[in-house]
Motif scaffolding. Structure first.
Motif, short mmCIF file in Angstrom:
data_model
loop_
_atom_site.label_atom_id
_atom_site.label_comp_id
_atom_site.label_asym_id
_atom_site.label_seq_id
_atom_site.Cartn_x
_atom_site.Cartn_y
_atom_site.Cartn_z
N THR A 84 -1.68 16.16 7.96
CA THR A 84 -2.52 15.52 8.98
C THR A 84 -3.81 16.31 9.18
OG1 THR A 84 -0.56 14.66 10.10
CG2 THR A 84 -2.59 14.77 11.38
N LYS A 104 -7.14 14.30 8.25
CA LYS A 104 -7.92 13.81 9.39
C LYS A 104 -9.08 14.74 9.77
CE LYS A 104 -4.78 10.73 11.85
NZ LYS A 104 -5.78 9.68 12.06
N PHE A 158 0.85 9.69 8.53
CA PHE A 158 1.05 8.25 8.73
C PHE A 158 1.34 7.93 10.19
CE2 PHE A 158 4.75 5.25 9.06
CZ PHE A 158 4.00 4.08 9.09
N ASP A 198 -1.60 8.43 12.25
CA ASP A 198 -2.62 7.45 11.92
C ASP A 198 -2.39 6.12 12.65
OD1 ASP A 198 -4.98 6.89 10.60
OD2 ASP A 198 -4.00 6.09 8.82
N ILE A 199 -1.12 5.75 12.85
CA ILE A 199 -0.84 4.47 13.52
C ILE A 199 -0.69 4.64 15.02
CG2 ILE A 199 0.23 3.51 11.44
CD1 ILE A 199 2.96 3.90 12.76
N SER A 210 5.74 0.15 12.61
CA SER A 210 4.51 0.01 13.39
C SER A 210 4.63 0.92 14.61
CB SER A 210 4.32 -1.44 13.84
OG SER A 210 5.34 -1.81 14.76
N SER A 246 -7.25 2.53 2.00
CA SER A 246 -7.11 1.78 3.24
C SER A 246 -7.67 0.37 3.11
CB SER A 246 -7.82 2.51 4.38
OG SER A 246 -7.74 1.76 5.57
N GLU A 281 -9.33 1.19 10.38
CA GLU A 281 -8.53 1.85 11.40
C GLU A 281 -7.53 2.86 10.83
OE1 GLU A 281 -6.68 -1.31 13.49
OE2 GLU A 281 -8.54 -2.08 14.35
N GLN A 282 -7.23 2.77 9.52
CA GLN A 282 -6.23 3.64 8.93
C GLN A 282 -6.78 4.33 7.69
OE1 GLN A 282 -2.53 1.58 8.29
NE2 GLN A 282 -2.32 0.98 10.44
N ASP A 287 -3.49 2.54 2.79
CA ASP A 287 -2.61 1.37 2.85
C ASP A 287 -1.18 1.91 2.83
OD1 ASP A 287 -1.15 -0.93 2.53
OD2 ASP A 287 -1.77 -1.28 0.45
N TRP A 288 -0.68 2.25 4.00
CA TRP A 288 0.60 2.94 4.09
C TRP A 288 1.76 2.09 3.57
CZ3 TRP A 288 0.20 7.85 4.50
CH2 TRP A 288 -0.84 8.43 5.23
#
Length: 410
Positions: free
Chosen positions: A31, A35, A238, A241-242, A296, A366, A370-371, A374-375
């Motif tokens: 992370t 990030k 991940f 990120d969400i 989610s 992605s 927003e992310q 593409d997880w």
């Protein structure tokens, strides 16, 4: 408190601190790199693969140098203080090249400490006590995850995306190093027996590769590094990120389940056998990634459940695999075979698994601003790869030899 009880307590504290130092940074590093330092997935994967290189080099240091020339507790003290110093430097580095080289040196210095910690315990306590002492290592990892969110998170916003967990690890490592010097002396081995590269790397056990099933097992041990390293390198990123909160604390539940599922390993081996036990471990990894793909921010139950089956994934294959290797090798090649398994699983598996995990992440950029990635695509791809490995293992592993799991090996 008698001498043995006192030693058990002291070594339990050592083991708790040992794994606290790694748990403090290992889960959140991906992370931080993705990030804050804005590094690509291949960089993140390569960073984690350096631990695999450390695992490959570590046997040389442990077997040929460390415990043959210096008291082990002093070697541990020097290495842990050195590792803490390097981790503190790493927390201040933002240049990618300097970061990689600093992390590389850290992994070389730190990795031998886990094997040396085990060696100290085995020297001073009966083998039956080791599992209880090692359990505190798992507790230390859990404490580290809780400390990141419950303590550091109170003072630092979005702490998992910062270098603060690295600083906490550095401080803990130096404290551990100082504590190592107070442990009971573990003297130099003066047997005079020469140890070469073949013994250190377990190459004496290569004769076992003549058996197809053992080769298939080692191949699966190498490939399982892909889902394992994808989990450690990218799952924390991940969830952050969400928008999931207190991710490090939640992920520490994986280590709790690892300790809990350990209890079921010997029971289930007796019921389903070695092959199907290892197959279950592989299958759980595949299932887990398909679950990850459906997560989610509001799917709290799915998040917790997918973390809690970490113990089944890891223990059913790794622990059962260690038992299989021990049974297969017999007394003559036991140490060599375990060394070969660790070289493949912890060394080559981590190295190739981490780099492939990084490549997979780059294959799925992605689809929204927003992310970061593409997880869903990343996790479905990893799940499919692991499912293929599982099917290949089932079709290719045909060890029909009967083993006495109750036999005590001298």
């Amino acid at each position: 408190m008698n001498s043995q009880t006192s030693k058990q307590a002291r070594f339990s504290l050592m083991m708790l601190m040992q794994y606290f130092t790694r748990g403090a940074w290992f889960v959140t590093l991906g992370t931080y790199l993705g990030k804050t330092l804005e590094q690509p997935g291949t960089f993140i994967g390569f960073s984690f693969s350096l631990f695999g290189i450390g695992a490959i080099i570590s046997p040389f240091f442990v077997g040929m140098i460390a415990d043959r020339f210096f008291p082990t507790q002093k070697v541990l003290g020097v290495l842990n203080i050195g590792a803490g110093t390097l981790m503190l430097l790493l927390s201040q580095v933002t240049d990618p090249t300097t970061f990689i080289w600093t992390l590389f040196v850290y992994c070389i210095v730190y990795t031998p400490t886990e094997a040396l910690s085990n060696s100290v315990v085995f020297h001073h306590l009966p083998r039956r006590f080791f599992a209880y002492v090692r359990l505190f290592g798992t507790i230390g990892w859990v404490f580290a995850g809780l400390a990141v969110n419950m303590i550091l998170g109170r003072f630092v916003v979005n702490v998992e995306a910062t270098a603060v967990p690295l600083v906490m690890s550095a401080v803990a490592s130096v404290v551990l190093g100082l504590y190592n010097f107070t442990l009971p002396s573990t003297p130099v081995k003066n047997g005079g027996e020469k140890i070469g590269i073949k013994e250190v790397l377990g190459l004496e056990a290569l004769s076992l590769l003549k058996e197809r099933s053992f080769t298939v097992f080692l191949g699966a041990s190498l490939l399982i590094g892909i889902p394992i390293q994808m989990y450690f390198a990218f799952f924390n990123m991940f969830l952050n990120d969400i928008g999931v909160e207190n991710v490090a604390s939640k992920m520490s539940l994986g280590q709790v389940s690892e300790a809990a599922f350990m209890v079921f390993v010997p029971l289930l081996i007796g019921k389903v056998g070695l092959k199907w036990m290892m197959t279950l471990g592989l299958a759980f990894w595949s299932l887990r990634y398909f679950m990850f793909a459906g997560i989610s921010v509001n799917a709290e139950f799915l998040i917790i459940f997918s973390i809690l089956i970490h113990g089944a994934c890891y223990d059913f294959f790794n622990v059962t695999g260690s038992i299989y290797v021990d049974l297969k090798a017999g007394e003559r090649y036991r140490s060599a075979a375990q060394g070969l398994f660790m070289l493949v699983f912890l060394g080559l598996g981590k190295f190739f698994g981490s780099n492939l995990a990084g490549l997979i992440s780059e294959w799925h950029p992605s689809v929204s601003a927003e992310q970061l990635y593409d997880w869903s695509g990343i996790f479905n791809t990893t799940g499919i790869i692991t499912a293929i490995v599982t099917v290949m293992f089932v079709l290719s592993f045909h060890d029909r030899q009967k083993y006495d799991l109750d036999k005590v090996n001298g």
